[in-house]
Design a protein around this motif. Structure first.
Motif: not given
Ligand code: AMP
Ligand code: GLY
Length: 426
Positions: A102-104, A140-144, A152-154, A188-193, A195-197, A217-219, A286-289
């Motif tokens: 649950s993202k929420a 901006i980032v939209i997550k189901a 589920g992430v745009v 719905i969350e703010h866009f983070l600038e 590098e991911e790890a 490498h997600k893409r 933290t982008v996600e757990f």
């Molecule tokens: P998630 O499933 O939450 O990891 O999101 C998938 C991908 O979307 C992440 O690996 C990031 O590349 C991108 N992403 C998610 N949330 C954000 C955010 N707040 N800002 C920038 N990129 C994000």
């Protein structure tokens, strides 16, 4: 002794393969496993997925330890079922797995415990969600809310894309996943600038041991173009996680999470994966757990692990991780995913895979979406193989992985040519 790995992906092949290294292990079962775990005659596939049937099997075979790979059984409560039967299992309970499922839940948890993450709001009313997006602008980032296998992430670069995402997550049925069945929510969350790890640790509820860092490498396509996938390749270590960044992540994210979960009465046991965004000042957010290891991050990480994974997991399930000090191969490991034609939307199945090499000291082809059919190994899922190699630098590990990959083929195979590019440019 006997152990069981639950799952059928590349991650589970890598975990099972590593467990075989332990002199204490006589048999590794994989349920249900894949073509790669079937080919290795030291591994045994078990065609079970039902939690109670798995627990029956563990009792019958006197299996001492079960490791759960994927999020779905964890979110479904497999650990709770095993524990109720007094069986030793490594993974989070259903309640603790909400950090991923649950993202929420995860976002509320982070806010409450002051764990750095993007500012956000949760919506179930599409009108309010549209208004929020208008107010904040793009990107901006939209997550189901709910598990959606990375779909589920745009990350909306324009307002138009943001509005569209809200509509299909809250109103349409295009995603076809559980969260659309009713009571749908979006975060719905703010866009983070930055590098991911991938920062993955083992937790026993109280103590934490960090694994080697990695980067995914997600893409789908080179230069990070195309749709998001489950991950097209990974390498370890991730140079963006300097010792200073590492210390910040432990201090600001990992420890507050473990302590916060314990304080909230849902102690976290298992692999905890923090997906990080590290900004230009070296500050991590933290982008996600995830409540499990990463796939494909596990494949390079397991190639570098020198410690006995079985011993480590026994400590992890005894609550004695404070006694563990992991040993790593100093080399870089890099894995390139070969995916099926049509992945990620509509992967084709049944293509025959040719040219699979014998294992060598510095390269290993981990299987994911494969199965044995007559005498052939054929594709059976989106991500098919992860060709993983060790080298003295990212460049050398990359060269070796692509050299091995050139020998393997199946119709329609898709793979990126640039895995490791961020570390090479540094
Ligand atoms: P998630 O499933 O939450 O990891 O999101 C998938 C991908 O979307 C992440 O690996 C990031 O590349 C991108 N992403 C998610 N949330 C954000 C955010 N707040 N800002 C920038 N990129 C994000
Ligand atoms: N490779 C990303 C994940 O496992 O979630």
């Amino acid at each position: 002794m006997k152990v069981l790995v639950i799952g059928n992906g590349g991650r589970e092949h890598a975990l099972a393969w590593k467990l075989l290294d332990s002199p204490k292990i006589q048999t590794v079962f994989v349920a249900p496993g894949n073509g790669g775990t079937a080919l290795d005659n030291r591994l045994h596939n078990v065609p079970l997925t039902d939690f109670n049937e798995l627990a029956d099997f563990v009792q019958k075979e006197k299996i001492v330890l079960t490791v759960v790979g994927p999020e779905a059984p964890l979110a479904g409560g497999v650990v709770d079922v095993f524990r109720a039967r007094g069986l030793r299992v490594f993974g989070p309970t259903k309640a603790a797995a909400q950090l991923e499922s649950s993202k929420a839940f995860a976002k509320e948890f982070m806010k409450r415990h002051k764990i750095p993450t993007a500012a956000y709001e949760t919506f179930s009313d599409a009108k309010l969600a549209h208004a929020y997006v208008d107010k904040h602008g793009a990107p901006i980032v939209i997550k189901a809310d709910g598990l959606a296998a990375g779909k589920g992430v745009v990350v909306a670069t324009t307002l138009e894309l943001a509005h569209e995402a809200i509509d299909w997550m809250l109103l349409d049925d295009k995603l076809g996943v559980a969260h659309n069945a009713g009571g749908a929510r979006v975060v719905i969350e703010h866009f983070l600038e930055g590098e991911e790890a991938s920062f993955i640790v083992l937790c026993d509820g109280k103590h934490v041991v960090s694994l080697a860092t990695s980067q995914d490498h997600k893409r789908l396509q080179d230069n990070d173009q195309g749709p998001n996938t489950g991950g097209m390749g990974a390498y370890s270590p991730a140079p963006v996680v300097t010792p200073n960044v590492h210390a910040k992540v432990m201090h600001e994210i990992v420890m507050p999470t473990i302590q916060g979960m314990a304080k909230d009465g849902i102690p976290f046991t298992g692999f905890l994966y923090a997906g990080l965004m590290i900004d230009s000042n070296g500050d991590p957010r933290t982008v996600e757990f995830n409540c499990r290891m990463g796939d494909p991050e596990t494949q390079p990480i397991m190639m570098r692990l020198k410690s006995d994974l079985f011993d480590v997991l026994m400590h992890a399930t005894d609550g004695t991780l404070d006694q563990v000090d992991l040993k790593w191969d100093r080399r870089v490991a890099l894995g390139v995913v070969m995916a099926a034609a049509g992945y990620p939307l509509n992967p084709r199945k049944g293509d025959v895979i040719k040219g699979l090499p014998a294992a060598s000291a510095d390269a290993m082809v981990f299987h994911a979406g494969t199965t044995l059919k007559d005498n052939d190994v054929v594709t059976s899922g989106g991500r098919v193989l992860c060709v993983t190699a060790l080298g003295d630098s990212v460049k050398l590990a990359q060269q070796r992985a692509y050299e091995v990959l050139q020998g393997v083929n199946f119709d329609g195979a898709q793979y990126r040519q640039d895995i490791g590019h961020r570390a090479i440019k540094r």
